[in-house]
Design an enzyme around this catalytic site. Structure first.
Site, PDB file in Angstrom:
ATOM      1  N   GLY A 289       0.812  -1.387  -0.063  1.00  0.00           N
ATOM      2  CA  GLY A 289      -0.050   0.066   0.046  1.00  0.00           C
ATOM      3  C   GLY A 289       0.677   1.134   0.027  1.00  0.00           C
ATOM      4  O   GLY A 289       0.328   2.472   0.150  1.00  0.00           O
TER       5      GLY A 289
ATOM      6  N   ASP B  74       2.666   4.278  -1.325  1.00  0.00           N
ATOM      7  CA  ASP B  74       3.044   5.335  -2.366  1.00  0.00           C
ATOM      8  C   ASP B  74       3.711   6.463  -2.035  1.00  0.00           C
ATOM      9  O   ASP B  74       4.451   6.613  -1.123  1.00  0.00           O
ATOM     10  CB  ASP B  74       1.499   5.772  -2.840  1.00  0.00           C
ATOM     11  CG  ASP B  74       0.667   6.363  -1.892  1.00  0.00           C
ATOM     12  OD1 ASP B  74       1.214   7.237  -1.196  1.00  0.00           O
ATOM     13  OD2 ASP B  74      -0.534   6.032  -1.761  1.00  0.00           O
TER      14      ASP B  74
ATOM     15  N   TYR C 131      -3.161  -0.029   6.818  1.00  0.00           N
ATOM     16  CA  TYR C 131      -4.403  -0.131   6.061  1.00  0.00           C
ATOM     17  C   TYR C 131      -5.460  -0.352   7.270  1.00  0.00           C
ATOM     18  O   TYR C 131      -5.511  -1.394   7.980  1.00  0.00           O
ATOM     19  CB  TYR C 131      -4.702  -1.231   5.056  1.00  0.00           C
ATOM     20  CG  TYR C 131      -4.323  -0.562   3.771  1.00  0.00           C
ATOM     21  CD1 TYR C 131      -3.546   0.557   3.400  1.00  0.00           C
ATOM     22  CD2 TYR C 131      -4.537  -1.364   2.536  1.00  0.00           C
ATOM     23  CE1 TYR C 131      -3.058   1.018   2.430  1.00  0.00           C
ATOM     24  CE2 TYR C 131      -4.196  -0.965   1.148  1.00  0.00           C
ATOM     25  CZ  TYR C 131      -3.496   0.442   1.201  1.00  0.00           C
ATOM     26  OH  TYR C 131      -3.194   0.769  -0.210  1.00  0.00           O
TER      27      TYR C 131
ATOM     28  N   LYS D 132       3.094   2.809  -8.979  1.00  0.00           N
ATOM     29  CA  LYS D 132       2.992   4.030  -8.069  1.00  0.00           C
ATOM     30  C   LYS D 132       4.508   4.622  -8.587  1.00  0.00           C
ATOM     31  O   LYS D 132       5.450   4.242  -9.056  1.00  0.00           O
ATOM     32  CB  LYS D 132       3.322   3.853  -6.767  1.00  0.00           C
ATOM     33  CG  LYS D 132       2.003   3.066  -6.008  1.00  0.00           C
ATOM     34  CD  LYS D 132       0.833   4.016  -6.161  1.00  0.00           C
ATOM     35  CE  LYS D 132      -0.312   3.345  -5.364  1.00  0.00           C
ATOM     36  NZ  LYS D 132      -1.604   4.111  -5.275  1.00  0.00           N
TER      37      LYS D 132
ATOM     38  N   ASP E 245       0.319   5.985 -11.013  1.00  0.00           N
ATOM     39  CA  ASP E 245      -0.349   6.834  -9.940  1.00  0.00           C
ATOM     40  C   ASP E 245       0.508   7.576  -9.060  1.00  0.00           C
ATOM     41  O   ASP E 245       1.598   6.943  -8.522  1.00  0.00           O
ATOM     42  CB  ASP E 245      -1.010   5.748  -9.213  1.00  0.00           C
ATOM     43  CG  ASP E 245      -2.144   6.338  -7.885  1.00  0.00           C
ATOM     44  OD1 ASP E 245      -2.055   7.489  -7.849  1.00  0.00           O
ATOM     45  OD2 ASP E 245      -2.637   5.659  -7.570  1.00  0.00           O
TER      46      ASP E 245
ATOM     47  N   ASN F 244      -0.338   9.822  -6.779  1.00  0.00           N
ATOM     48  CA  ASN F 244      -0.858  10.167  -5.487  1.00  0.00           C
ATOM     49  C   ASN F 244      -0.676  11.659  -4.916  1.00  0.00           C
ATOM     50  O   ASN F 244      -0.524  11.991  -3.932  1.00  0.00           O
ATOM     51  CB  ASN F 244      -0.239   8.941  -4.512  1.00  0.00           C
ATOM     52  CG  ASN F 244      -0.944   7.756  -4.566  1.00  0.00           C
ATOM     53  OD1 ASN F 244      -0.202   7.057  -5.216  1.00  0.00           O
ATOM     54  ND2 ASN F 244      -2.219   7.392  -4.367  1.00  0.00           N
TER      55      ASN F 244
ATOM     56  N   GLU G 136      -2.652   8.944 -12.926  1.00  0.00           N
ATOM     57  CA  GLU G 136      -3.768   9.047 -11.917  1.00  0.00           C
ATOM     58  C   GLU G 136      -3.418  10.087 -10.920  1.00  0.00           C
ATOM     59  O   GLU G 136      -1.884   9.950 -10.229  1.00  0.00           O
ATOM     60  CB  GLU G 136      -3.856   7.466 -11.273  1.00  0.00           C
ATOM     61  CG  GLU G 136      -5.315   7.525 -10.278  1.00  0.00           C
ATOM     62  CD  GLU G 136      -5.091   6.157  -9.664  1.00  0.00           C
ATOM     63  OE1 GLU G 136      -5.499   5.897  -8.530  1.00  0.00           O
ATOM     64  OE2 GLU G 136      -4.863   5.360 -10.354  1.00  0.00           O
TER      65      GLU G 136
ATOM     66  N   GLU H  45     -10.444   9.201  -6.541  1.00  0.00           N
ATOM     67  CA  GLU H  45     -10.567   8.346  -5.312  1.00  0.00           C
ATOM     68  C   GLU H  45     -10.547   9.009  -4.172  1.00  0.00           C
ATOM     69  O   GLU H  45     -10.653   8.752  -3.041  1.00  0.00           O
ATOM     70  CB  GLU H  45      -9.061   7.319  -5.257  1.00  0.00           C
ATOM     71  CG  GLU H  45      -7.901   8.076  -4.942  1.00  0.00           C
ATOM     72  CD  GLU H  45      -6.775   6.876  -4.684  1.00  0.00           C
ATOM     73  OE1 GLU H  45      -6.267   6.839  -3.362  1.00  0.00           O
ATOM     74  OE2 GLU H  45      -6.149   6.559  -5.677  1.00  0.00           O
TER      75      GLU H  45
ATOM     76  N   ASP I 190     -14.712   6.297  -5.754  1.00  0.00           N
ATOM     77  CA  ASP I 190     -14.324   5.652  -4.364  1.00  0.00           C
ATOM     78  C   ASP I 190     -15.617   5.450  -3.818  1.00  0.00           C
ATOM     79  O   ASP I 190     -16.288   6.098  -3.669  1.00  0.00           O
ATOM     80  CB  ASP I 190     -13.244   6.080  -3.825  1.00  0.00           C
ATOM     81  CG  ASP I 190     -12.762   5.594  -2.496  1.00  0.00           C
ATOM     82  OD1 ASP I 190     -12.033   5.009  -2.482  1.00  0.00           O
ATOM     83  OD2 ASP I 190     -13.504   5.560  -1.403  1.00  0.00           O
TER      84      ASP I 190
ATOM     85  N   HIS J  29     -11.819   3.069  -8.111  1.00  0.00           N
ATOM     86  CA  HIS J  29     -10.605   2.974  -7.265  1.00  0.00           C
ATOM     87  C   HIS J  29     -10.880   1.813  -6.277  1.00  0.00           C
ATOM     88  O   HIS J  29     -12.000   1.660  -5.650  1.00  0.00           O
ATOM     89  CB  HIS J  29     -10.312   4.264  -6.472  1.00  0.00           C
ATOM     90  CG  HIS J  29      -9.510   4.067  -5.420  1.00  0.00           C
ATOM     91  ND1 HIS J  29      -9.933   4.159  -3.837  1.00  0.00           N
ATOM     92  CD2 HIS J  29      -7.989   3.761  -5.198  1.00  0.00           C
ATOM     93  CE1 HIS J  29      -8.912   4.009  -3.102  1.00  0.00           C
ATOM     94  NE2 HIS J  29      -7.829   3.632  -3.781  1.00  0.00           N
ATOM     95  N   ALA J  30      -9.885   0.813  -6.129  1.00  0.00           N
ATOM     96  CA  ALA J  30     -10.178  -0.059  -4.969  1.00  0.00           C
ATOM     97  C   ALA J  30      -8.823  -0.253  -4.204  1.00  0.00           C
ATOM     98  O   ALA J  30      -8.089   0.678  -4.147  1.00  0.00           O
ATOM     99  CB  ALA J  30     -10.549  -1.448  -5.694  1.00  0.00           C
ATOM    100  N   GLY J  31      -8.547  -1.685  -3.882  1.00  0.00           N
ATOM    101  CA  GLY J  31      -7.568  -1.923  -3.168  1.00  0.00           C
ATOM    102  C   GLY J  31      -7.952  -1.684  -1.409  1.00  0.00           C
ATOM    103  O   GLY J  31      -9.148  -2.053  -1.041  1.00  0.00           O
TER     104      GLY J  31
END
Length: 436
Positions: A23, A25, A32, A220, A248, A250, A274, A306, A329, A356-358
Site C-alpha cells: 500500500g 505510495d 490499512y 506508483k 499513480d 498520489n 492518476e 479516489e 471511490d 478505485h479499489a485496494g
C-alpha cells in the site's frame, strides 16, 4: 415486515501493512484500516447491515468518533421510512446542523456518513435477498432518481436527464449480464508496483501477474523521477508492448512538475496518469490533461477521483474536461446515493468509470458499482476496468473472486461488506491480539 435499526456498533479495525511496504505510495505509508459499522436490527433472523470507510492507521480514531456522532440519525429508523425518503435520510447525515460545518460535505464527516449510508444499502440488499448490484440494476428508474440529491449539480445533470439514461440502460441489460456471468468484469492489478518495493520484487510480481492472466497493471510513481522511469521500464519489459501500464502519483506533483515528469514517462506508453496533482485542483488537472494528451499523441489520459470530496468536485472535473477516467471511490464520498449521481454524470459526459479499489474491502465494494454502471448506465466495457489489489480479502465473508484478470460476478445478498467476526476480534485496535 417492518424492520427497525436498533443500534450501531462501530469497530476500529487495523491491519499492519506498513512494515511490508504494502500500500505504499508517494505520500501514504500507514497501516490499512477500516472504520467498520454494523447496524443491529429487530429482524427475527438477526439480519444486520454492514458498512465501512477506509482509512490509514490513526485516521480510524477520527472516523470512528464521527460515525458515533452521527449514529443517532440511524438508530430507531425503520428501513421502510428510509426507503420512502432517501434524500431526506441522506441529508440528515451529510447536512447535520452541527457537523456539516466540519466539511462541508467532505472529509471525515462525509466518509463517516458514507459508512452508515452503505450499511443501510447492505441491509436493504440483504433483506431483498439480492447482491447490491442486482438490487440497483433492477430498481425502477423513478426510485433510483429519487435516491439522488441533485442539489448543486443540476447545471451538469437534471433528474429528467438521469431518468432518460437509466431508462435507456434497461435495453439489452439481460445480454450484458449474461456476458459478465460468462466472462467476468475487466480488471487491472496494482499489486505489482507499490513504491516501497525493491526492483527485484517489482520484476517478480509483474512476471507472476502476467502469467496469471493480468494484461493491465498499475505502478506508483512520485519518487525521484529517475527511479520512476527505471521501475516503469522494468514493468514494461515484463509485460510487453500490448498490455496496459497505468501510473499513480498520489497527488505528489505540482502542475508543472507533473507535466515535466510525464514528458519523461511517456516513453513507456502509460495508459493513464492518476492523481498527478492535488485532488482539489480542477484547473490544474485540466492543464495536465491537455499537456499529457499532446505529449503522448492522445494515448495517455488523466484519471482521478479516489479522494475527490463530493459530487460537486466530480462535476467540475468533467465540465473542465480535466479527466478521461472517473475513479469513484465507494467510501470517500457519502455512500451509494452520491455514487449514483457521479456515475450518471460520467455517462452524460462520456467519461468511463474505473473505480478505485485496494485498501480494506474496497474491491468488495466497488465490484458492485462497476457492474451496476455497465448493466444500467454506461452499457459499454470500452475503457472500463476495476482496480484489484491482492490482499486482505480473507477477512470478508463474501470476498471478491477473480479469474484470468477479471472479477467474477458476486452472487451473495448484500454489498459484500460483512467482515468475519474473528478478523474483527483479531485486528481491533488497540485490544486485538495482533496489536498487543
Amino acid at each position: 415486515m417492518t424492520v427497525t435499526i436498533t443500534g450501531v456498533d462501530v469497530h476500529d479495525v487495523r491491519f499492519p501493512t506498513a512494515a511490508a511496504g504494502d500500500g505504499s505510495d508517494a505520500i501514504n505509508k500507514g497501516d490499512y484500516s477500516a472504520t467498520y459499522v454494523e447496524l443491529r436490527t429487530d429482524h427475527p433472523d438477526g439480519v444486520f447491515g454492514a458498512g465501512f470507510t477506509f482509512t490509514n492507521g490513526r485516521g480510524n480514531e477520527i472516523t470512528c468518533a464521527a460515525v458515533r456522532a452521527l449514529a443517532h440519525h440511524v438508530t430507531g429508523r425503520t428501513v421502510a421510512d428510509i426507503v420512502a425518503e432517501p434524500v431526506t435520510f441522506w441529508r440528515s447525515l451529510t447536512a447535520d446542523v452541527q457537523l456539516r460545518w466540519l466539511g462541508p460535505e467532505k472529509g471525515v464527516i462525509h466518509m463517516a456518513s458514507g459508512a452508515l449510508v452503505n450499511a443501510v444499502w447492505d441491509l436493504r440488499a440483504k433483506l431483498a435477498g439480492k447482491p447490491l448490484w442486482r438490487l440497483l440494476a433492477e430498481m425502477p428508474t423513478e426510485e433510483l432518481v429519487a435516491s439522488i440529491d441533485f442539489h448543486h449539480i443540476t447545471d451538469a445533470i437534471t433528474p429528467d436527464e438521469a431518468a432518460a439514461i437509466l431508462d435507456k440502460g434497461l435495453v439489452g441489460q439481460a445480454d450484458r449480464l449474461a456476458e459478465l456471468e460468462r466472462d467476468g468484469f475487466p480488471s487491472y492489478t496494482t499489486s505489482v508496483g507499490w513504491l516501497g518495493y525493491p526492483d527485484d520484487k517489482v520484476r517478480a510480481l509483474t512476471r507472476a501477474a502476467y502469467a496469471d492472466g493480468w494484461r493491465a497493471m498499475k505502478m506508483k510513481v512520485g519518487g525521484p523521477i529517475d527511479d520512476d522511469v527505471r521501475r516503469a521500464r522494468i514493468i514494461r519489459a515484463e509485460i510487453g508492448p500490448d498490455a496496459l501500464l497505468m501510473m499513480d502519483a498520489n497527488q505528489v506533483w505540482d502542475v508543472d512538475e507533473a507535466i515535466a515528469n510525464m514528458g519523461r514517462l511517456v516513453e513507456v506508453d502509460p495508459y493513464w496518469i492518476e492523481e498527478p496533482t492535488h485532488a482539489d485542483d480542477v484547473l490544474g488537472h485540466a492543464r495536465i490533461a491537455a499537456a499529457v494528451t499532446e505529449l503522448s499523441d492522445g494515448r495517455c489520459r488523466v484519471a482521478t477521483g479516489e479522494v475527490a470530496a463530493n459530487r460537486v468536485i466530480f462535476k467540475q472535473l468533467m465540465q473542465a474536461e480535466a479527466i478521461r477516467v472517473c475513479q469513484i471511490d465507494s467510501c470517500r464520498i457519502a455512500g451509494i446515493n452520491e455514487v449514483l449521481s457521479v456515475i450518471l454524470m460520467a455517462a452524460k459526459f462520456g467519461v468511463p468509470i474505473c473505480p478505485h479499489a485496494g485498501g480494506v474491502g474496497l474491491c468488495e465494494y466497488v465490484q458492485h458499482l462497476a457492474i451496476f454502471d455497465y448493466l444500467r448506465v454506461g452499457t459499454s466495457l470500452d475503457g472500463r476496468m476495476v482496480e484489484y489489489v491482492d490482499h486482505l480479502h480473507e477477512h470478508f465473508v463474501d470476498p471478491v473472486r477473480t479469474r484470468g484478470g477479471r472479477y467474477l460476478v458476486p452472487d451473495q445478498p448484500g454489498y459484500s461488506a460483512t467482515m468475519k467476526p474473528e478478523s474483527i476480534a483479531e485486528y481491533s485496535f488497540p485490544d486485538g491480539p495482533v496489536w498487543r
